[in-house]
Design a protein around this motif. Sequence first.
Motif, PDB file in Angstrom:
ATOM      1  N   ARG A   6      13.304  -3.470  -0.785  1.00  0.00           N
ATOM      2  CA  ARG A   6      12.798  -4.839  -0.676  1.00  0.00           C
ATOM      3  C   ARG A   6      12.160  -5.070   0.690  1.00  0.00           C
ATOM      4  N   LEU A   7      12.804  -4.528   1.719  1.00  0.00           N
ATOM      5  CA  LEU A   7      12.287  -4.675   3.075  1.00  0.00           C
ATOM      6  C   LEU A   7      10.905  -4.045   3.193  1.00  0.00           C
ATOM      7  N   PHE A   8      10.750  -2.835   2.654  1.00  0.00           N
ATOM      8  CA  PHE A   8       9.467  -2.156   2.755  1.00  0.00           C
ATOM      9  C   PHE A   8       8.405  -2.829   1.880  1.00  0.00           C
ATOM     10  N   GLU A   9       8.782  -3.362   0.748  1.00  0.00           N
ATOM     11  CA  GLU A   9       7.824  -4.106  -0.067  1.00  0.00           C
ATOM     12  C   GLU A   9       7.291  -5.308   0.693  1.00  0.00           C
ATOM     13  N   ALA A  10       8.179  -6.023   1.385  1.00  0.00           N
ATOM     14  CA  ALA A  10       7.758  -7.182   2.172  1.00  0.00           C
ATOM     15  C   ALA A  10       6.859  -6.751   3.325  1.00  0.00           C
ATOM     16  N   ALA A  11       7.227  -5.652   4.001  1.00  0.00           N
ATOM     17  CA  ALA A  11       6.447  -5.164   5.143  1.00  0.00           C
ATOM     18  C   ALA A  11       5.063  -4.688   4.729  1.00  0.00           C
ATOM     19  N   LEU A  12       4.978  -4.083   3.543  1.00  0.00           N
ATOM     20  CA  LEU A  12       3.710  -3.538   3.052  1.00  0.00           C
ATOM     21  C   LEU A  12       2.873  -4.565   2.304  1.00  0.00           C
ATOM     22  N   GLY A  13       3.482  -5.691   1.923  1.00  0.00           N
ATOM     23  CA  GLY A  13       2.763  -6.690   1.134  1.00  0.00           C
ATOM     24  C   GLY A  13       2.553  -6.256  -0.300  1.00  0.00           C
ATOM     25  N   ILE A  14       3.442  -5.428  -0.819  1.00  0.00           N
ATOM     26  CA  ILE A  14       3.325  -4.922  -2.190  1.00  0.00           C
ATOM     27  C   ILE A  14       3.927  -5.932  -3.159  1.00  0.00           C
ATOM     28  N   ASP A  54      -3.045   7.639 -18.148  1.00  0.00           N
ATOM     29  CA  ASP A  54      -2.205   8.573 -17.409  1.00  0.00           C
ATOM     30  C   ASP A  54      -2.227   8.143 -15.942  1.00  0.00           C
ATOM     31  N   THR A  55      -1.646   8.947 -15.068  1.00  0.00           N
ATOM     32  CA  THR A  55      -1.581   8.573 -13.659  1.00  0.00           C
ATOM     33  C   THR A  55      -1.905   9.767 -12.767  1.00  0.00           C
ATOM     34  N   VAL A  56      -2.289   9.460 -11.530  1.00  0.00           N
ATOM     35  CA  VAL A  56      -2.474  10.487 -10.500  1.00  0.00           C
ATOM     36  C   VAL A  56      -1.727  10.016  -9.248  1.00  0.00           C
ATOM     37  N   ILE A  57      -1.277  10.959  -8.452  1.00  0.00           N
ATOM     38  CA  ILE A  57      -0.574  10.632  -7.214  1.00  0.00           C
ATOM     39  C   ILE A  57      -1.576  10.640  -6.060  1.00  0.00           C
ATOM     40  N   LYS A  58      -1.630   9.541  -5.330  1.00  0.00           N
ATOM     41  CA  LYS A  58      -2.478   9.434  -4.145  1.00  0.00           C
ATOM     42  C   LYS A  58      -1.592   9.338  -2.907  1.00  0.00           C
ATOM     43  N   ARG A  59      -1.901  10.148  -1.923  1.00  0.00           N
ATOM     44  CA  ARG A  59      -1.161  10.100  -0.657  1.00  0.00           C
ATOM     45  C   ARG A  59      -2.029   9.398   0.381  1.00  0.00           C
ATOM     46  N   LEU A  60      -1.557   8.250   0.882  1.00  0.00           N
ATOM     47  CA  LEU A  60      -2.354   7.399   1.749  1.00  0.00           C
ATOM     48  C   LEU A  60      -1.704   7.250   3.119  1.00  0.00           C
ATOM     49  N   MET A  94      -5.588  -0.210  -1.222  1.00  0.00           N
ATOM     50  CA  MET A  94      -6.083   1.146  -0.997  1.00  0.00           C
ATOM     51  C   MET A  94      -7.395   1.077  -0.225  1.00  0.00           C
ATOM     52  N   GLY A  95      -7.581   1.987   0.723  1.00  0.00           N
ATOM     53  CA  GLY A  95      -8.756   1.959   1.579  1.00  0.00           C
ATOM     54  C   GLY A  95     -10.042   2.359   0.876  1.00  0.00           C
ATOM     55  N   LYS A  96     -11.143   2.230   1.604  1.00  0.00           N
ATOM     56  CA  LYS A  96     -12.464   2.579   1.090  1.00  0.00           C
ATOM     57  C   LYS A  96     -12.725   4.079   1.141  1.00  0.00           C
ATOM     58  N   LEU A  97     -11.957   4.767   1.973  1.00  0.00           N
ATOM     59  CA  LEU A  97     -12.082   6.219   2.077  1.00  0.00           C
ATOM     60  C   LEU A  97     -10.807   6.832   1.526  1.00  0.00           C
ATOM     61  N   THR A 101      -4.878   3.581   3.655  1.00  0.00           N
ATOM     62  CA  THR A 101      -4.754   2.201   3.203  1.00  0.00           C
ATOM     63  C   THR A 101      -5.779   1.351   3.958  1.00  0.00           C
ATOM     64  N   LEU A 102      -6.043   0.157   3.425  1.00  0.00           N
ATOM     65  CA  LEU A 102      -6.990  -0.747   4.073  1.00  0.00           C
ATOM     66  C   LEU A 102      -6.529  -1.112   5.488  1.00  0.00           C
ATOM     67  N   LEU A 103      -5.221  -1.341   5.656  1.00  0.00           N
ATOM     68  CA  LEU A 103      -4.720  -1.725   6.967  1.00  0.00           C
ATOM     69  C   LEU A 103      -4.887  -0.608   7.991  1.00  0.00           C
ATOM     70  N   PHE A 104      -4.710   0.638   7.571  1.00  0.00           N
ATOM     71  CA  PHE A 104      -4.911   1.744   8.502  1.00  0.00           C
ATOM     72  C   PHE A 104      -6.379   1.849   8.884  1.00  0.00           C
ATOM     73  N   GLU A 105      -7.271   1.701   7.905  1.00  0.00           N
ATOM     74  CA  GLU A 105      -8.698   1.743   8.209  1.00  0.00           C
ATOM     75  C   GLU A 105      -9.093   0.603   9.138  1.00  0.00           C
ATOM     76  N   ALA A 106      -8.504  -0.576   8.923  1.00  0.00           N
ATOM     77  CA  ALA A 106      -8.793  -1.720   9.798  1.00  0.00           C
ATOM     78  C   ALA A 106      -8.364  -1.427  11.235  1.00  0.00           C
ATOM     79  N   LEU A 107      -7.215  -0.772  11.395  1.00  0.00           N
ATOM     80  CA  LEU A 107      -6.757  -0.392  12.731  1.00  0.00           C
ATOM     81  C   LEU A 107      -7.752   0.551  13.396  1.00  0.00           C
TER      82      LEU A 107
END
Length: 205
Positions: A6-14, A54-60, A94-97, A101-107
């Motif tokens: 729950r803490l990480f969901e709040a921190a990530l905005g998920i 189906d699904t794919v795993i993305k590492r961000l 999810m980021g543009k590249l 993630t978008l927040l990492f790209e913004a940084l």
Amino acid sequence: MTNQTRLFEAALGIKAPWYVQGVDFGTELTIAVDFVAGSRFAYPGVPGEHPVHDTVIKRLRHLNFFQFDCYLEVRVPRVRLPDGSVRLVEPEWMGKLDGFTLLFEALVLTLCREMTFAAVARLVNLSWYRVKAICDRYVNLAVAATDLSELTAVAIDETSCRRGHDYVSLVADMDARRVVFVTPGKDAGVVERFANHLEEHNATP
């Protein structure tokens, strides 16, 4: 669901239907993100919500937690559309590249306004090339979305981009006081390329 997730969901905005499935904390922090079974997802340009094929795993790469590199491992759905095609649905954070993630790209973009690519790369523990790729991606998106239909007066100047005689020319909007075009060289071809750029962005040379 634990207090930790729950803490990480709040921190990530998920938010639903996404949730934090688990957390692995070693030399780096890895957060597994999943979605609720049976969820349906919208796809841009196609009305309605569509079933998961189906699904794919993305590492961000995400913002650091304290001094630790943080990665999200996201189970991303591919949905089946009414025409039978299957398309990947990317979460809004999810980021543009691919790989961020978008927040990492913004940084990275914020740091690159004040520092060299090499300094940013050292700070965020990325290669110079990946830092440049993030900046290139957003510059290209911004240029593609530029509307120059209101442009009425420009200033053109050149500057050397490194020792020797390698030049770049810059064109600035005199009213808005912002650069609207950059190109190598300082000859008549600069004006020709700028004219083509104007036509591509709703302006009349």
